[in-house]
Design a protein around this motif. Structure first.
Motif, PDB file in Angstrom:
ATOM      1  N   TYR A 290       4.499 -51.767  31.279  1.00 46.66           N
ATOM      2  CA  TYR A 290       3.517 -52.495  32.077  1.00 46.66           C
ATOM      3  C   TYR A 290       4.015 -52.594  33.508  1.00 46.66           C
ATOM      4  O   TYR A 290       5.197 -52.865  33.730  1.00 46.66           O
ATOM      5  N   THR A 291       3.091 -52.448  34.430  1.00 49.02           N
ATOM      6  CA  THR A 291       3.404 -52.882  35.785  1.00 49.02           C
ATOM      7  C   THR A 291       3.187 -54.390  35.839  1.00 49.02           C
ATOM      8  O   THR A 291       2.767 -54.996  34.862  1.00 49.02           O
ATOM      9  N   ASN A 292       3.440 -54.996  36.987  1.00 45.11           N
ATOM     10  CA  ASN A 292       3.334 -56.453  37.106  1.00 45.11           C
ATOM     11  C   ASN A 292       1.874 -56.868  37.298  1.00 45.11           C
ATOM     12  O   ASN A 292       1.312 -56.736  38.366  1.00 45.11           O
ATOM     13  N   ARG A 293       1.279 -57.451  36.202  1.00 40.47           N
ATOM     14  CA  ARG A 293      -0.159 -57.724  36.259  1.00 40.47           C
ATOM     15  C   ARG A 293      -0.508 -58.847  37.221  1.00 40.47           C
ATOM     16  O   ARG A 293      -1.664 -59.041  37.566  1.00 40.47           O
ATOM     17  N   GLU A 296      -1.557 -58.351  42.298  1.00 37.91           N
ATOM     18  CA  GLU A 296      -2.819 -57.646  42.488  1.00 37.91           C
ATOM     19  C   GLU A 296      -2.750 -56.666  43.656  1.00 37.91           C
ATOM     20  O   GLU A 296      -3.614 -55.797  43.795  1.00 37.91           O
ATOM     21  N   GLN A 299      -0.493 -51.203  42.557  1.00 33.35           N
ATOM     22  CA  GLN A 299      -1.185 -50.337  41.600  1.00 33.35           C
ATOM     23  C   GLN A 299      -0.796 -50.708  40.175  1.00 33.35           C
ATOM     24  O   GLN A 299       0.383 -50.897  39.885  1.00 33.35           O
ATOM     25  N   GLN A 300      -1.768 -50.801  39.295  1.00 32.98           N
ATOM     26  CA  GLN A 300      -1.493 -51.181  37.913  1.00 32.98           C
ATOM     27  C   GLN A 300      -1.525 -49.967  36.985  1.00 32.98           C
ATOM     28  O   GLN A 300      -2.290 -49.026  37.204  1.00 32.98           O
ATOM     29  N   TYR A 301      -0.711 -50.049  35.936  1.00 33.20           N
ATOM     30  CA  TYR A 301      -0.612 -48.941  34.981  1.00 33.20           C
ATOM     31  C   TYR A 301      -0.030 -49.496  33.690  1.00 33.20           C
ATOM     32  O   TYR A 301       1.043 -50.099  33.707  1.00 33.20           O
ATOM     33  N   PHE A 302      -0.775 -49.387  32.574  1.00 34.52           N
ATOM     34  CA  PHE A 302      -0.310 -49.933  31.288  1.00 34.52           C
ATOM     35  C   PHE A 302      -0.346 -48.861  30.200  1.00 34.52           C
ATOM     36  O   PHE A 302      -1.144 -48.944  29.272  1.00 34.52           O
ATOM     37  N   PHE A 335       5.066 -46.117  40.413  1.00 36.46           N
ATOM     38  CA  PHE A 335       4.686 -47.451  39.952  1.00 36.46           C
ATOM     39  C   PHE A 335       5.933 -48.308  39.810  1.00 36.46           C
ATOM     40  O   PHE A 335       7.018 -47.803  39.557  1.00 36.46           O
ATOM     41  N   TYR A 337       7.535 -50.953  37.498  1.00 35.71           N
ATOM     42  CA  TYR A 337       7.356 -51.466  36.139  1.00 35.71           C
ATOM     43  C   TYR A 337       8.064 -52.803  35.957  1.00 35.71           C
ATOM     44  O   TYR A 337       9.193 -52.978  36.405  1.00 35.71           O
TER      45      TYR A 337
END
Length: 428
Positions: A290-293, A296, A299-302, A335, A337
Motif C-alpha cells: 500500500y502507498t500512504n492512503r 492525498e 499517487q496511490q497504488y494498492f 511510488f 510505499y
DNA sequence: TCTGGGGTCCTAGGACCC
DNA sequence: TCTGGGGTCCTAGGACCC
C-alpha cells in the motif's frame, strides 16, 4: 449456559501488572508503529479518548503527563493471556479461547446453583495469580453472555459476575443495550437499524423473524435468534487457520525496490514459520503493498498478486521465493510505499501434502523440510528457548539483517517482564 | 511529521459445464 | 428464421470480530 470471561482493558491491565503505580491513572496502549490507540484504561475512556484514535492526536496529553502511553508488547500480553487461560481451563470441563483476552466456558455438568460461586472464585483467582481484572457474563447463548459481561464490567455492584439466568433479566438487559453494542451489529448495520427505529436490542427482538430475514442477511438472523435465547453460534471454530497474514506499516515510506523486497522476504519467512508451527502448509502466496492512503497529495497504488504453488509448502525458501515472484509482478518504481504484507492461504495439514505430482522433487522437498527443522531449532535455542523473537540467528540471504521490527516505530515499549530479553517483538 | 494487524463468514456474480 | 436452463465452483468484496 455459557460463561464469557473477558479481561478488562486487557493490554493496559497487563502493563499495570508491572507498573502498579499506574493504577487509577489514564493509560493507553498503542498499535504497531505507535499508530493508534488499541487499549484504554477507564480513566482514559473518561477523558473521551476513543478506540482507534491516532496517537498523534492525543500525544500532547502524554507530553503534558496526563496520559501514559505504551507501545504494544505482544510477548508480554501473550504470556499473561496463556496464564489466564490455563487458570480458566482448570476450572471447567471445556473452554473455548475466543481471542487473546476472551474465552467461553462451557458449563455442562456443573450444578447451576454453583455457577455464580465458581465465577466469583475465578475472578478473584485470576486477579490474585496473574494480576489482571476479568469480568464474567453468564447466559443461555454466546451473544447474551457477551451482553452480560458488559454489565459485569460496567456496574460495580456485580463484582465482576453478571448472571442472566431469568427471562426478566434477559429482557431488562436487552432494553438497556443500544443496538450498536450487540455482538454482530457493526458500524454499518447500526445506523441502518436505527433508521428503522431499532434503537435497542429489545426493539430488535420485538421485530418478527420474517421481517429480519427479509431485511438482513443470515448472520443478522442468527444474532436475532441468539438474543431470543436460542443458541445458534455453537460450533467451535476449526483448529487450523484458513489464512495467515504477516504485514506491517513502516515508520517511513519506502521507495527502494531492494529495501521493499527485504521486508517482503521477512514477512514471507514469518508466514512460513507460523505455518510450520501449526503443522500446516499453504498452496497460495499473496504479496501486497500500500502507498500512504492518508497522503492525498501522493499517487496511490494498492497492488496485490498471488502465486499458486504446485504443491503446498511451508519452508522459508519456498514461501519467500513465491512471495518475491509475486512482488516482481506488482512492484512499480516511483511510488512511496507505507505498508506491505504477505498472506498464505489454501492451507492444508503438512502431513497430507500431496506429493505424487509429475515433476515434484521429493528429494528436494525432504531436504528443505530438514533444513527448516534445523533452522527452527537453532533459532529457538538462540532466543533462549522461546523463539517468539523477531531476530533470527539463521535466516535466508533474501531476508534483512538485524531485527524484524527495525523500521517500525515503538518508542514507548515496556520491559519484557515475563519472557526473555530477545522477545522484544513478538509476532503472532 | 504522525493514522494497526490479523482473522472469520457470507453473498453476488462470473466462469464453466452439461 | 430460430440462439436455454440449471447447476457448481471460485473469487472479490463487504460486513463483522478482537
Amino acid at each position: 449456559m455459557y460463561a464469557l470471561v473477558d479481561c478488562n482493558n486487557f493490554f493496559v491491565s497487563c502493563e499495570r501488572v508491572f507498573r502498579p503505580d499506574l493504577e487509577g491513572k489514564a493509560v493507553v496502549v498503542l498499535s504497531n508503529n505507535d499508530g493508534c490507540i488499541v487499549s484504554r484504561s477507564n480513566e482514559s475512556k473518561d477523558m473521551g479518548i476513543k478506540m482507534g484514535t491516532p496517537f498523534f492526536k492525543v500525544k500532547h496529553l502524554a507530553d503534558a503527563g496526563h496520559l501514559h502511553a505504551f507501545s504494544s508488547n505482544y510477548a508480554l500480553y501473550g504470556d499473561l493471556s496463556d496464564r489466564v487461560m490455563s487458570i480458566l481451563a482448570d476450572a471447567v470441563p471445556r473452554i473455548e479461547i475466543y481471542s487473546i483476552d476472551e474465552a467461553y466456558l462451557h458449563l455442562e455438568g456443573i450444578d447451576p446453583g454453583k455457577v455464580p460461586q465458581l465465577c466469583r472464585e475465578l475472578v478473584d483467582k485470576v486477579r490474585k495469580w496473574v494480576g489482571v481484572p476479568v469480568s464474567i457474563g453468564v447466559a443461555p447463548t454466546k451473544t447474551l453472555a457477551k451482553i452480560a459481561s458488559h454489565f459485569a464490567k460496567k456496574y460495580k455492584g456485580y463484582k465482576g459476575v453478571c448472571m442472566m439466568d431469568t427471562e426478566a433479566k434477559r429482557l431488562k438487559a436487552l432494553e438497556l443495550t443500544p443496538i450498536g453494542d450487540v455482538w454482530g451489529v457493526g458500524r454499518r448495520l447500526a445506523p441502518k437499524m436505527q433508521q428503522m427505529s431499532v434503537m435497542t436490542a429489545l426493539d430488535f427482538v420485538n421485530r418478527p423473524k420474517d421481517w429480519v430475514e427479509r431485511t438482513f442477511s443470515l448472520p443478522v438472523v442468527r444474532t436475532w435468534e441468539e438474543l431470543q435465547g436460542h443458541a445458534c453460534v455453537e460450533e467451535e471454530r476449526e483448529e487450523r487457520r484458513k489464512t495467515i497474514c504477516t504485514s506491517r506499516s513502516f515508520a517511513d515510506m519506502i521507495e527502494d525496490e531492494n529495501e521493499l523486497m527485504l521486508r517482503v522476504s521477512d514477512f514471507a519467512a514469518l508466514c512460513a514459520k507460523k505455518l510450520r508451527e501449526e503443522g500446516s502448509a499453504a498452496c497460495d502466496v499473496t504479496t501486497f503493498m500500500y502507498t500512504n492512503r492518508f497522503r492525498e497529495d501522493l499517487q496511490q497504488y494498492f497492488p496485490s498478486a498471488t502465486i499458486r504453488l504446485d504443491v503446498a509448502a511451508n519452508s522459508a525458501q519456498e514461501i519467500v521465493g513465491a512471495a518475491l515472484r509475486a512482488f516482481r509482478t506488482i512492484y512499480r518504481p516511483g511510488f512511496r510505499y507505507k505498508k506491505a504484507g504477505v498472506i498464505v492461504s489454501n492451507i492444508v495439514p503438512s502431513g497430507a501434502v500431496q506429493g505424487a505430482i509429475f515433476g515434484f522433487d521429493e528429494e528436494l522437498r525432504s531436504r528443505q523440510d530438514r533444513l527448516s527443522e534445523v533452522m527452527d531449532k537453532v533459532n529457538r535455542a538462540a532466543a533462549g528457548g522461546t523463539d517468539s523473537s523477531g531476530k533470527s540467528l539463521i535466516r535466508l540471504a533474501a531476508q534483512r539483517p538485524g531485527h524484524f521490527a527495525d523500521g517500525i516505530r515503538r518508542d514507548f515499549c515496556s520491559r519484557l517482564y515475563t519472557t526473555s530479553l530477545d522477545d522484544i517483538i513478538e509476532v503472532r
